[in-house]
Structure formats: C-alpha cells, structure tokens
Design a protein around this motif. Structure first.
Motif, PDB file in Angstrom:
ATOM      1  N   ARG A 194       0.826  -1.214   0.000  1.00 16.41           N
ATOM      2  CA  ARG A 194       0.000   0.000   0.000  1.00 16.41           C
ATOM      3  C   ARG A 194       0.858   1.261   0.000  1.00 16.41           C
ATOM      4  NH1 ARG A 194      -3.541  -1.346   5.211  1.00 16.41           N
ATOM      5  NH2 ARG A 194      -1.422  -1.796   5.906  1.00 16.41           N
ATOM      6  N   ASP A 195       2.143   1.104   0.304  1.00 19.16           N
ATOM      7  CA  ASP A 195       3.085   2.231   0.370  1.00 19.16           C
ATOM      8  C   ASP A 195       3.547   2.562  -1.044  1.00 19.16           C
ATOM      9  OD1 ASP A 195       5.176   3.982   0.742  1.00 19.16           O
ATOM     10  OD2 ASP A 195       6.153   2.812   2.323  1.00 19.16           O
ATOM     11  N   ARG A 196       2.783   3.419  -1.718  1.00 20.62           N
ATOM     12  CA  ARG A 196       2.992   3.674  -3.145  1.00 20.62           C
ATOM     13  C   ARG A 196       4.393   4.209  -3.449  1.00 20.62           C
ATOM     14  NH1 ARG A 196      -1.745   6.907  -5.226  1.00 20.62           N
ATOM     15  NH2 ARG A 196      -2.705   4.855  -4.949  1.00 20.62           N
ATOM     16  N   ALA A 197       4.858   5.154  -2.654  1.00 25.04           N
ATOM     17  CA  ALA A 197       6.156   5.773  -2.924  1.00 25.04           C
ATOM     18  C   ALA A 197       7.276   4.738  -2.864  1.00 25.04           C
ATOM     19  CB  ALA A 197       6.415   6.899  -1.915  1.00 25.04           C
ATOM     20  N   LYS A 204       9.853   3.089  -5.701  1.00 25.23           N
ATOM     21  CA  LYS A 204      11.304   3.074  -5.516  1.00 25.23           C
ATOM     22  C   LYS A 204      11.864   1.667  -5.657  1.00 25.23           C
ATOM     23  CE  LYS A 204      11.615   7.105  -2.437  1.00 25.23           C
ATOM     24  NZ  LYS A 204      11.910   7.547  -1.052  1.00 25.23           N
ATOM     25  N   CYS A 205      11.133   0.692  -5.126  1.00 30.14           N
ATOM     26  CA  CYS A 205      11.570  -0.706  -5.184  1.00 30.14           C
ATOM     27  C   CYS A 205      11.684  -1.186  -6.623  1.00 30.14           C
ATOM     28  CB  CYS A 205      10.598  -1.581  -4.404  1.00 30.14           C
ATOM     29  SG  CYS A 205      11.019  -3.332  -4.393  1.00 30.14           S
ATOM     30  N   LEU A 206      10.662  -0.928  -7.420  1.00 31.84           N
ATOM     31  CA  LEU A 206      10.693  -1.368  -8.822  1.00 31.84           C
ATOM     32  C   LEU A 206      11.726  -0.592  -9.626  1.00 31.84           C
ATOM     33  CD1 LEU A 206       8.809  -3.561 -10.247  1.00 31.84           C
ATOM     34  CD2 LEU A 206       8.100  -2.853  -7.952  1.00 31.84           C
ATOM     35  N   LEU A 250     -13.294 -11.735   6.671  1.00 29.81           N
ATOM     36  CA  LEU A 250     -12.590 -10.617   7.295  1.00 29.81           C
ATOM     37  C   LEU A 250     -12.833  -9.312   6.553  1.00 29.81           C
ATOM     38  CD1 LEU A 250     -10.654 -10.117   9.683  1.00 29.81           C
ATOM     39  CD2 LEU A 250      -8.773 -10.324   8.064  1.00 29.81           C
ATOM     40  N   ALA A 251     -12.994  -9.383   5.242  1.00 27.74           N
ATOM     41  CA  ALA A 251     -13.173  -8.165   4.439  1.00 27.74           C
ATOM     42  C   ALA A 251     -14.379  -7.359   4.898  1.00 27.74           C
ATOM     43  CB  ALA A 251     -13.327  -8.538   2.965  1.00 27.74           C
ATOM     44  N   ALA A 252     -15.425  -8.035   5.355  1.00 26.47           N
ATOM     45  CA  ALA A 252     -16.642  -7.338   5.775  1.00 26.47           C
ATOM     46  C   ALA A 252     -16.407  -6.472   7.009  1.00 26.47           C
ATOM     47  CB  ALA A 252     -17.752  -8.352   6.051  1.00 26.47           C
ATOM     48  N   SER A 253     -15.470  -6.867   7.860  1.00 28.03           N
ATOM     49  CA  SER A 253     -15.185  -6.095   9.068  1.00 28.03           C
ATOM     50  C   SER A 253     -14.051  -5.089   8.873  1.00 28.03           C
ATOM     51  CB  SER A 253     -14.844  -7.037  10.231  1.00 28.03           C
ATOM     52  OG  SER A 253     -13.670  -7.782   9.954  1.00 28.03           O
ATOM     53  N   ARG A 254     -13.272  -5.268   7.803  1.00 28.39           N
ATOM     54  CA  ARG A 254     -12.155  -4.349   7.541  1.00 28.39           C
ATOM     55  C   ARG A 254     -12.132  -3.988   6.052  1.00 28.39           C
ATOM     56  NH1 ARG A 254      -6.913  -6.546  10.846  1.00 28.39           N
ATOM     57  NH2 ARG A 254      -6.046  -4.700   9.810  1.00 28.39           N
ATOM     58  N   PRO A 255     -13.197  -3.349   5.567  1.00 32.28           N
ATOM     59  CA  PRO A 255     -13.319  -3.122   4.121  1.00 32.28           C
ATOM     60  C   PRO A 255     -12.232  -2.233   3.525  1.00 32.28           C
ATOM     61  CG  PRO A 255     -15.006  -1.907   5.325  1.00 32.28           C
ATOM     62  CD  PRO A 255     -14.376  -2.836   6.300  1.00 32.28           C
ATOM     63  N   PHE A 256     -11.788  -1.219   4.252  1.00 34.14           N
ATOM     64  CA  PHE A 256     -10.761  -0.332   3.693  1.00 34.14           C
ATOM     65  C   PHE A 256      -9.425  -1.067   3.586  1.00 34.14           C
ATOM     66  CE2 PHE A 256     -13.701   2.922   5.479  1.00 34.14           C
ATOM     67  CZ  PHE A 256     -13.999   3.560   4.288  1.00 34.14           C
ATOM     68  N   ASP A 257      -9.077  -1.822   4.626  1.00 43.26           N
ATOM     69  CA  ASP A 257      -7.839  -2.600   4.570  1.00 43.26           C
ATOM     70  C   ASP A 257      -7.891  -3.598   3.415  1.00 43.26           C
ATOM     71  OD1 ASP A 257      -6.700  -1.332   6.739  1.00 43.26           O
ATOM     72  OD2 ASP A 257      -7.426  -2.794   8.197  1.00 43.26           O
ATOM     73  N   ASP A 258      -9.030  -4.251   3.279  1.00 44.27           N
ATOM     74  CA  ASP A 258      -9.189  -5.245   2.216  1.00 44.27           C
ATOM     75  C   ASP A 258      -8.985  -4.612   0.841  1.00 44.27           C
ATOM     76  OD1 ASP A 258     -10.397  -7.972   1.198  1.00 44.27           O
ATOM     77  OD2 ASP A 258     -11.559  -6.396   0.204  1.00 44.27           O
ATOM     78  N   PHE A 259      -9.678  -3.515   0.580  1.00 37.62           N
ATOM     79  CA  PHE A 259      -9.597  -2.895  -0.745  1.00 37.62           C
ATOM     80  C   PHE A 259      -8.228  -2.269  -0.985  1.00 37.62           C
ATOM     81  CE2 PHE A 259     -10.390   0.055  -4.195  1.00 37.62           C
ATOM     82  CZ  PHE A 259     -11.220  -0.687  -5.026  1.00 37.62           C
ATOM     83  N   ASP A 260      -7.675  -1.646   0.044  1.00 43.81           N
ATOM     84  CA  ASP A 260      -6.369  -1.002  -0.123  1.00 43.81           C
ATOM     85  C   ASP A 260      -5.273  -2.022  -0.411  1.00 43.81           C
ATOM     86  OD1 ASP A 260      -7.424   1.492   0.223  1.00 43.81           O
ATOM     87  OD2 ASP A 260      -6.826   1.705   2.318  1.00 43.81           O
ATOM     88  N   VAL A 261      -5.323  -3.180   0.233  1.00 50.14           N
ATOM     89  CA  VAL A 261      -4.325  -4.213  -0.027  1.00 50.14           C
ATOM     90  C   VAL A 261      -4.575  -4.857  -1.396  1.00 50.14           C
ATOM     91  CG1 VAL A 261      -3.460  -6.483   0.670  1.00 50.14           C
ATOM     92  CG2 VAL A 261      -3.834  -4.718   2.393  1.00 50.14           C
ATOM     93  N   ASN A 262      -5.787  -5.329  -1.613  1.00 47.53           N
ATOM     94  CA  ASN A 262      -6.060  -6.128  -2.812  1.00 47.53           C
ATOM     95  C   ASN A 262      -6.129  -5.312  -4.098  1.00 47.53           C
ATOM     96  OD1 ASN A 262      -6.147  -8.389  -1.214  1.00 47.53           O
ATOM     97  ND2 ASN A 262      -8.379  -8.526  -1.164  1.00 47.53           N
ATOM     98  N   ALA A 263      -6.819  -4.207  -4.063  1.00 51.28           N
ATOM     99  CA  ALA A 263      -7.007  -3.418  -5.288  1.00 51.28           C
ATOM    100  C   ALA A 263      -5.941  -2.339  -5.446  1.00 51.28           C
ATOM    101  CB  ALA A 263      -8.401  -2.793  -5.291  1.00 51.28           C
ATOM    102  N   VAL A 264      -5.803  -1.483  -4.430  1.00 49.26           N
ATOM    103  CA  VAL A 264      -4.860  -0.365  -4.539  1.00 49.26           C
ATOM    104  C   VAL A 264      -3.415  -0.878  -4.553  1.00 49.26           C
ATOM    105  CG1 VAL A 264      -4.062   1.783  -3.504  1.00 49.26           C
ATOM    106  CG2 VAL A 264      -6.492   1.193  -3.433  1.00 49.26           C
ATOM    107  N   GLY A 265      -3.119  -1.869  -3.723  1.00 49.44           N
ATOM    108  CA  GLY A 265      -1.774  -2.443  -3.724  1.00 49.44           C
ATOM    109  C   GLY A 265      -1.395  -3.006  -5.078  1.00 49.44           C
ATOM    110  N   LEU A 316       1.374  -2.407 -10.479  1.00 49.53           N
ATOM    111  CA  LEU A 316       1.230  -2.313 -11.938  1.00 49.53           C
ATOM    112  C   LEU A 316       1.817  -1.014 -12.484  1.00 49.53           C
ATOM    113  CD1 LEU A 316      -2.397  -3.696 -12.321  1.00 49.53           C
ATOM    114  CD2 LEU A 316      -0.360  -4.701 -13.370  1.00 49.53           C
ATOM    115  N   GLU A 317       1.527   0.091 -11.806  1.00 46.17           N
ATOM    116  CA  GLU A 317       2.029   1.377 -12.285  1.00 46.17           C
ATOM    117  C   GLU A 317       3.551   1.450 -12.150  1.00 46.17           C
ATOM    118  OE1 GLU A 317       1.910   5.219 -13.963  1.00 46.17           O
ATOM    119  OE2 GLU A 317       0.668   3.420 -14.085  1.00 46.17           O
ATOM    120  N   ALA A 318       4.067   0.873 -11.059  1.00 47.56           N
ATOM    121  CA  ALA A 318       5.522   0.826 -10.890  1.00 47.56           C
ATOM    122  C   ALA A 318       6.160  -0.038 -11.978  1.00 47.56           C
ATOM    123  CB  ALA A 318       5.868   0.293  -9.503  1.00 47.56           C
TER     124      ALA A 318
END
Length: 350
Positions: A68-71, A75-77, A96-111, A116-118
């Motif tokens: 989730r740490d975009r910057a 740098k890693c890539l 678990l996703a139902a109780s922690r929806p932001f964590d779920d989406f941020d890891v799976n989708a945003v991560g 991909l962009e890197a």
C-alpha cells in the motif's frame, strides 16, 4: 542472472515461488510485512517462513514493505527492475473483508495498482503474474444445476463436466467485499496488459494449498482442517451439509505454471487455476482422507448457515491452461497434498 520479485513472499504461494526460482539460480527478492498476522492473529504469523527462506537461500533478499506504500513500491521497482514479478500478496478472507473493508480494498485493489504502475514505469518489459481468485465469479457458480450425492454436491449440467472455464460470468452475483476487491485487481491487471501492452496474467485460483500454509479458520481450508485433526480441535462446518466441494492444487504445481507462463508469456491472459476434478473433495470427504492418514477421528460441529457468497461446488476447468501450455500438468495428487500438509503440521506443532 535473472531477477524475480515476489510479493507476499512469506505466504504459501509466495514462498513456494521463492524456493523454486532460487533453485533455478535466479536472484530473488521478496516483499512481505507479515500482515497475515495482523489479519488473523498469531496463528497467521508467517515470520517462521520468512526466516526459513533467508537462512536457506543466499540468493534471496527480503524486504519488509507494505504494497500500500505507493512511494516505496515505486522506488523498489525502479531500483530492482525485475524480469518477472509474481504478485501473491493479498487480504485473502471474504469473512474478514466485511469487518475491515478499507484494509481489504487497499491491499487487494490499490496495492495491485501500485505494483502495476511501478511496473509500467520502471520494468515494462517484465512479466507480471497476479494471483487472482475464483471469488471473482461471486456466487454465480451456485446458479449451476447441482445434484446431491452421498458425500458431495456435483454439477448436474454436462456443460460443466470438466468444471468452470474462464468464460463464466462475473456479473450479477454476490461477491463478498473480498471478491469485489479482487475483481478490481483482476480487471486492472488485464487492462494494464491490453492498454499498455504489458505481459500480464491473472491466475484465478481455486483452493491453493500445500505444506507451507499457515492455515486458519477464515482462510486455508485444507491446512486448517488437517491441523484441527492433528490437535483434536473442533472443526466447524458452515452449511451445505458439509458436502461443499473444492478442487485443490499444490503450491508447487501453481509455481510450475508460473514458470511455464514466464517462458512463453501472453498479454492480458486469464486462467482458472485449480486441481481439477481429480483433485476435488468435499469437507466430508476431506475428513475421511485425513482420518485415514492420522488414525484420528475428526471432531466437528455443524452450523446450519453457509458463509456469505460461499461456493457450493467449485471445480476449475483446466482445458485452457493445458491447451496453451501442453507441457504443464498436475503432478501432486490429492493424497500427496494431504500427506505433505499432515507431515508439515506434525513438524511445526511438535
């Protein structure tokens, strides 16, 4: 020396990929921040696996990095410019996703988007393989006509004799929030392939398993079931009479397909990745299989409510995989899988 970057490198598939390519004399870099423990508690801890890899392979380097740490992902890539990227890091539980929806989406989708962009910016010639999931189909597989047998449900439609193929609809179904976040990642991986002409692939995994799984109740079906049997712990069956079916594929056979795709990559491909009909079993059948190995009766209770969006019967059709990569096949049988997981838990529990 070829360079490989593996996300989720301390997990089941990630660690198998690390070991396999280390043996192939690649320079392997792993990203993992043990977030599985944050999601599942101490039982989900994967530090033991990270230490094992670091101590065993001199050509493996571990990075404690959150995808989730975009910057820092960028740098890693930029620094590594790997030839192959295998993205296995995920929040893997639909409960678990139902109780922690932001964590779920941020890891799976945003991560996934961060990676991909890197990749597009700094490693556009690399091959990008994403571990997706059959949960992208939501509960749509439950609309297939079924027949109830003595110990399992099975398809009652000849179209699905070999299982579910990649043309199956992902629309008009309940996915769970986990399934929805994985759909977002899956489609984005395909889009980076089509739009930017990257060599990307989504592997829609069924029940991925093996001896290095830190199975817990909310994720890791066979590993957790076998651990319960070994410890004499009560196992809960959630609905469907315990006859729900999964097809199980060993992490080694997953890794062998990853290698096959690396050798002959395609653009924006999708494959349903599972053990197929021969490696399928229901929970009741799994009880019998492990009891025959351990000599212990399975202790269980039945909860007359299925998990939201859970599949009644899911078997992956491997036709497309075997057609595109005819030298790949399943090498680990269901019996092999059970025996290896059982021996692994024996060693870890002591």
């Amino acid at each position: 020396m070829k360079k490989l970057l593996v996300t989720g490198s301390s997990g089941l598939i990630g660690s198998e990929v690390v070991e396999y390519f280390c043996h192939q004399h690649w320079q392997v870099f792993g990203i993992d921040n043990n977030m599985r423990e944050d999601f599942f508690g101490s039982a989900g801890n994967t530090i033991w696996n990270q230490k094992r890899l670091c101590e065993t392979y001199s050509n493996f380097t571990h990075y404690d990095l959150d995808i989730r740490d975009r910057a820092n992902v960028l740098k890693c890539l930029e620094s590594l410019k790997p030839d192959l990227i295998v993205h296995t890091a995920a929040q893997p539980s639909h409960d678990l996703a139902a109780s922690r929806p932001f964590d779920d989406f941020d890891v799976n989708a945003v991560g996934t988007l961060n990676l991909l962009e890197a990749t597009r910016k700094y490693a556009s010639d690399s091959v990008f393989i994403h571990m997706s999931t059959n949960k992208v189909y939501g509960d749509k597989p439950n609309s297939i006509a079924l027949k109830e047998l003595e110990t399992r449900w099975d398809y009652n439609d000849p179209i699905y004799e070999n299982g579910i193929n990649e043309n199956f609809s992902i629309d008009q179904s309940k996915h769970s929030l986990f399934g929805a976040s994985k759909v977002a990642a899956d489609i984005m991986v395909q889009e980076y392939g089509r739009y930017f002409n990257l060599k990307t692939c989504c592997l829609r995994g069924g029940c991925l398993t093996g001896p290095n799984h830190s199975g817990v109740e909310l994720h890791g079906f066979l590993s957790y079931l076998i651990k319960c049997n070994l410890e004499g712990k009560l196992y809960k069956i959630f609905g469907y009479k315990g006859k729900q079916v999964r097809d199980n594929i060993h992490s080694l056979d997953v890794t062998r397909f990853i290698e096959a795709f690396w050798v002959n990559p395609r653009c924006a491909e999708v494959y349903n990745l599972g053990g197929g009909r021969n490696n399928s079993c229901s929970i009741l059948e799994a009880f019998d299989l492990i009891s025959n190995i351990s000599g212990k009766t399975m202790e269980y209770e039945y909860v007359d409510k299925n998990r939201e969006g859970d599949h009644i019967c899911y078997i992956s059709d491997l036709t497309k995989m075997k057609t595109d990569y005819p030298n790949w096949n399943i090498t680990k049988s269901l019996d092999n899988i059970f025996e290896e997981i059982y021996l692994s838990w024996q060693k870890r529990i002591g």
